[in-house]
Design an enzyme around this catalytic site. Structure first.
Site, PDB file in Angstrom:
ATOM      1  N   TYR A 192      -8.886  14.425  -4.123  1.00  0.00           N
ATOM      2  CA  TYR A 192      -8.431  14.023  -2.797  1.00  0.00           C
ATOM      3  C   TYR A 192      -7.338  14.981  -2.330  1.00  0.00           C
ATOM      4  O   TYR A 192      -6.484  15.393  -3.121  1.00  0.00           O
ATOM      5  CB  TYR A 192      -7.819  12.616  -2.818  1.00  0.00           C
ATOM      6  CG  TYR A 192      -8.750  11.467  -3.104  1.00  0.00           C
ATOM      7  CD1 TYR A 192     -10.045  11.657  -3.563  1.00  0.00           C
ATOM      8  CD2 TYR A 192      -8.321  10.157  -2.921  1.00  0.00           C
ATOM      9  CE1 TYR A 192     -10.877  10.594  -3.833  1.00  0.00           C
ATOM     10  CE2 TYR A 192      -9.157   9.074  -3.187  1.00  0.00           C
ATOM     11  CZ  TYR A 192     -10.434   9.303  -3.648  1.00  0.00           C
ATOM     12  OH  TYR A 192     -11.249   8.239  -3.910  1.00  0.00           O
ATOM     13  N   HIS A 215       0.821  -1.209   0.000  1.00  0.00           N
ATOM     14  CA  HIS A 215       0.000   0.000   0.000  1.00  0.00           C
ATOM     15  C   HIS A 215       0.856   1.262   0.000  1.00  0.00           C
ATOM     16  O   HIS A 215       0.342   2.365  -0.160  1.00  0.00           O
ATOM     17  CB  HIS A 215      -0.919  -0.031   1.234  1.00  0.00           C
ATOM     18  CG  HIS A 215      -1.985   1.014   1.236  1.00  0.00           C
ATOM     19  ND1 HIS A 215      -1.994   2.066   2.124  1.00  0.00           N
ATOM     20  CD2 HIS A 215      -3.090   1.171   0.457  1.00  0.00           C
ATOM     21  CE1 HIS A 215      -3.052   2.827   1.899  1.00  0.00           C
ATOM     22  NE2 HIS A 215      -3.736   2.311   0.901  1.00  0.00           N
ATOM     23  N   ARG A 268     -11.003  11.109   9.292  1.00  0.00           N
ATOM     24  CA  ARG A 268     -12.078  11.247   8.312  1.00  0.00           C
ATOM     25  C   ARG A 268     -13.215  10.257   8.537  1.00  0.00           C
ATOM     26  O   ARG A 268     -14.374  10.622   8.498  1.00  0.00           O
ATOM     27  CB  ARG A 268     -11.525  11.062   6.902  1.00  0.00           C
ATOM     28  CG  ARG A 268     -12.553  11.402   5.816  1.00  0.00           C
ATOM     29  CD  ARG A 268     -12.066  11.042   4.434  1.00  0.00           C
ATOM     30  NE  ARG A 268     -12.237   9.620   4.153  1.00  0.00           N
ATOM     31  CZ  ARG A 268     -11.375   8.889   3.475  1.00  0.00           C
ATOM     32  NH1 ARG A 268     -10.261   9.407   3.037  1.00  0.00           N
ATOM     33  NH2 ARG A 268     -11.614   7.606   3.253  1.00  0.00           N
TER      34      ARG A 268
END
Length: 695
Positions: free
Chosen positions: A470, A437, A566
């Site tokens: 984003y 990731h 978030r």
């Protein structure tokens, strides 16, 4: 860290419940009368899309965990049965809010001469137009499935929706017939009709099919057709065994096939469908688990609202904004600018094209020897991929670590891997047992007989589409020590039998959990010594049991903990003697908050980090993640500034209180605050920095 890890709801909230609270914040933006109407439509689509993924992944997982019985406690998660019950209660409330917001937005759009109409509201002068559209664009794609008493419905898909059609004769003569019609997903969900009396009329594809049903079933002895929406959401988790003799490609392919046949975790249906018809369909599907059945409205798959036609004037949407050029990009090339000073890009305020420009420079630079990149999610027509393939064709040694298990991007990543190999790029297709990731790019250049490294370490994907929506940070650095660590990581990807020995970067799953523990323990020690102690963490998700309890101990010791999170959030604030010193907010605004920033007070000598990692068990234990220190003092001040602007946002920040009530944050008594969101304030700050000095 404490070994007494308590799972009680009072100190460890279900991440699923907290995620629903996040999605409710998205819904608040659609409900907000100050949000431009077309943006409200988009927020409704985002809310629906989020909810679909939530059911396909989180609810599917909960249903599997329910089958474990009390063994779920071994996994350090709250009771899945209780969680499901509370989720369903919350979803009922949120669905009412969604439907109310949906009705308000489209009523308001009518004042701007934009109107959604059904098949019953088609003006006479447009019926011929719709007849032609249905005949030439839609009808050939409609292949009904007959629902008979003896048949079984198999092979129904996940993503498309269906209309459950009941066919009868006027006057009630004879027995009704039933069929399912798949709504084609290769046609636009919305059709803008020719303007009528200065009105822009829009129809759902669903209603265009309803309009043409008599033509679909021509020849059958029926003259009335009633159609009700039906939608399946299936388990989307892909489970892999440990058979290492099977290739990753084959495993992913099998997983995708299994996903397509996954058990339904939610079936939405039009609440107006006759009960006997619904029971017949459920019986044909052999579904007896009625807790997966949810009544809904006339339309489903309202995630498609994100692609609603952009009609009306500029007052109906957010204004277009220009990107800002970072002042540190002062040299003729980005590589030369990096040699002078580290550069911190802040997307979407800075253009993602700058990263693509860097790859183009590297592909053409005769001194560049190699390029190494991790790929998690690429844009559909990725300029990043094209730049890498161009570099390989220009003779550079290019290697891409492609993560084949990026959820919902598995097929795309396999296709990219094949395209890369055809272009001469060396591809590493995942690491057994780990999902990569981390967001890393490493450029190696021969300078004065020695190898010099140029590293790019980010919080978000190398994806130009998402970079427009984003908020993320990308550090460009020519720090050779960081570059050497990045080189060790890419060597590890090639030979993953031994963890990389890193000196500046921190990597999961090898040392990140321990490193975060040391940060917290250091602040606890400083607080007990009466010194300045604080933790400021900005993440997408914080739901790791061990870290949550470590933060409680920090709070008890007097460490000031500020959290900007978030979505999933398992910390319970406002608990006397447990979380007195923990404050938390969540921000939903024009852009999706996606960056991860970690700032440790360190007794007045703060340490700053950027990362791709959230604080979830998977990020610590089963993903390859990277945390990168930021050493440049000016860039540290930038991270300080962005965190503080967000912390003092009194427009778009919601307090993550004990009840997750989503109340908007208000300034303390006596403090005057500008009515500006932190995203707008951050843009203003970057614009000011980019202005040339007078004279």
């Amino acid at each position: 860290m404490s070994t007494e890890l308590i799972l009680d709801d009072s100190v460890f909230r279900s991440k699923e419940l907290s995620w629903l609270s996040f999605n409710a914040r998205v819904l608040q933006e659609a409900e907000n009368p100050d949000t431009p109407l077309m943006e409200c439509v988009k927020y409704l689509g985002i809310y629906s899309s989020n909810l679909d993924e939530f059911f396909r992944v989180r609810v599917a997982t909960l249903k599997r965990l329910e089958r474990l019985g009390r063994r779920y406690r071994e996994l350090q998660i709250p009771d899945p049965v209780g969680t499901m019950r509370r989720l369903n209660q919350q979803l009922v409330k949120d669905t009412r809010r969604f439907n109310k917001a949906y009705a308000r937005v489209f009523e308001e759009l009518q004042k701007h001469n934009i109107q959604l109409i059904t098949e019953r509201e088609i003006p006479d002068e447009l019926k011929d137009y719709l007849d032609e559209y249905f005949l030439h664009k839609v009808k050939s794609r409609i292949m009904p499935i007959s629902v008979k008493a003896s048949s079984r419905l198999i092979g129904l898909k996940d993503f498309p929706m269906y209309l459950a059609v009941r066919m009868t004769r006027k006057g009630g003569k004879g027995r009704p017939a039933h069929a399912l019609v798949e709504i084609p997903d290769d046609l636009p969900r919305f059709l803008v009709l020719p303007e009528v009396r200065e009105r822009r009329l829009v129809m759902y594809l669903d209603d265009i099919i309803r309009f043409g049903l008599a033509g679909v079933f021509a020849g059958l002895p029926y003259d009335r057709f009633d159609a009700y929406a039906l939608k399946f959401t299936r388990d989307a988790e892909m489970e892999f065994d440990d058979d290492f003799t099977e290739s990753t490609y084959d495993k992913v392919t099998e997983g995708i096939r299994a996903r397509e046949a996954g058990s339904p975790v939610r079936i939405n249906y039009d609440a107006d469908i006759p009960e006997d018809f619904l029971r017949m369909v459920m019986k044909k599907l052999r579904l007896s688990d009625w807790d997966t059945i949810f009544p809904g409205a006339r339309y489903h798959n309202r995630k498609d609202l994100m692609q609603f036609p952009r009609l009306g004037g500029p007052e109906l949407r957010f204004p277009k904004l220009r990107t800002i050029r970072p002042p540190r990009l002062s040299e003729p090339t980005i590589l030369r600018s990096m040699r002078r000073k580290d550069i911190l890009l802040h997307f979407p305020y800075h253009s993602f094209d700058l990263f693509i420009d860097l790859l183009r420079e590297a592909s053409l630079d005769p001194l560049v020897r190699s390029i190494r990149v991790t790929q998690y999610r690429l844009a559909r027509n990725s300029a990043v991929a094209r730049a890498l393939m161009s570099a390989a064709r220009n003779g550079k040694d290019v290697m891409v670590m492609v993560e084949p298990q990026a959820r919902f991007d598995e097929e795309a990543n396999i296709r990219w891997a094949n395209a890369f190999q055809e272009a001469g790029i060396r591809v590493i297709l995942g690491i057994a047992g780990l999902k990569v990731h981390a967001k890393l790019c490493l450029i190696s250049r021969k300078e004065k007989g020695a190898t010099h490294y140029y590293s790019c370490i980010g919080t978000g994907n190398f994806n130009e589409n998402t970079a427009d929506h984003y908020t993320d940070h990308l550090l460009l650095t020519a720090d050779q020590e960081i570059g050497k660590d990045a080189a060790r990581i890419f060597r590890y990807f090639t030979n993953s039998y031994q963890p990389p020995a890193l000196k500046h970067l921190v990597a999961a799953p090898f040392s990140l959990r321990e490193e975060v523990g040391r940060w917290i323990e250091n602040e606890i020690r400083l607080a007990k010594e009466g010194k300045e102690a604080s933790l400021r963490l900005k993440l997408n998700n914080l739901a790791d049991l061990e870290i949550v309890h470590a933060l409680y101990r920090a709070s008890e010791a007097g460490v000031k903990v500020r959290l900007i999170v978030r979505a999933m959030f398992s910390v319970v604030t406002e608990q006397p003697a447990i979380s007195d010193n923990i404050e938390a907010i969540g921000i939903v605004d024009r852009y999706l908050e996606h960056s991860r920033i970690f700032i440790c007070g360190n007794g007045g000598k703060p340490r700053y980090f950027l990362s791709s990692a959230d604080f979830l068990p998977r990020n610590f234990d089963s993903r390859f993640e990277v945390v990168c220190p930021v050493y440049d003092r000016e860039l540290q001040r930038e991270l300080d500034k962005v965190f503080e602007l967000q912390w003092h946002d009194y427009v778009k920040a919601r307090v993550l209180d004990k009840e997750l009530s989503n109340r908007f944050r208000t300034p303390p008594e006596g403090v005057e605050a500008l009515p500006v969101s932190s995203q707008n304030a951050w843009r203003g700050y970057l614009e000011e920095k980019a202005r040339p000095s007078p004279g």
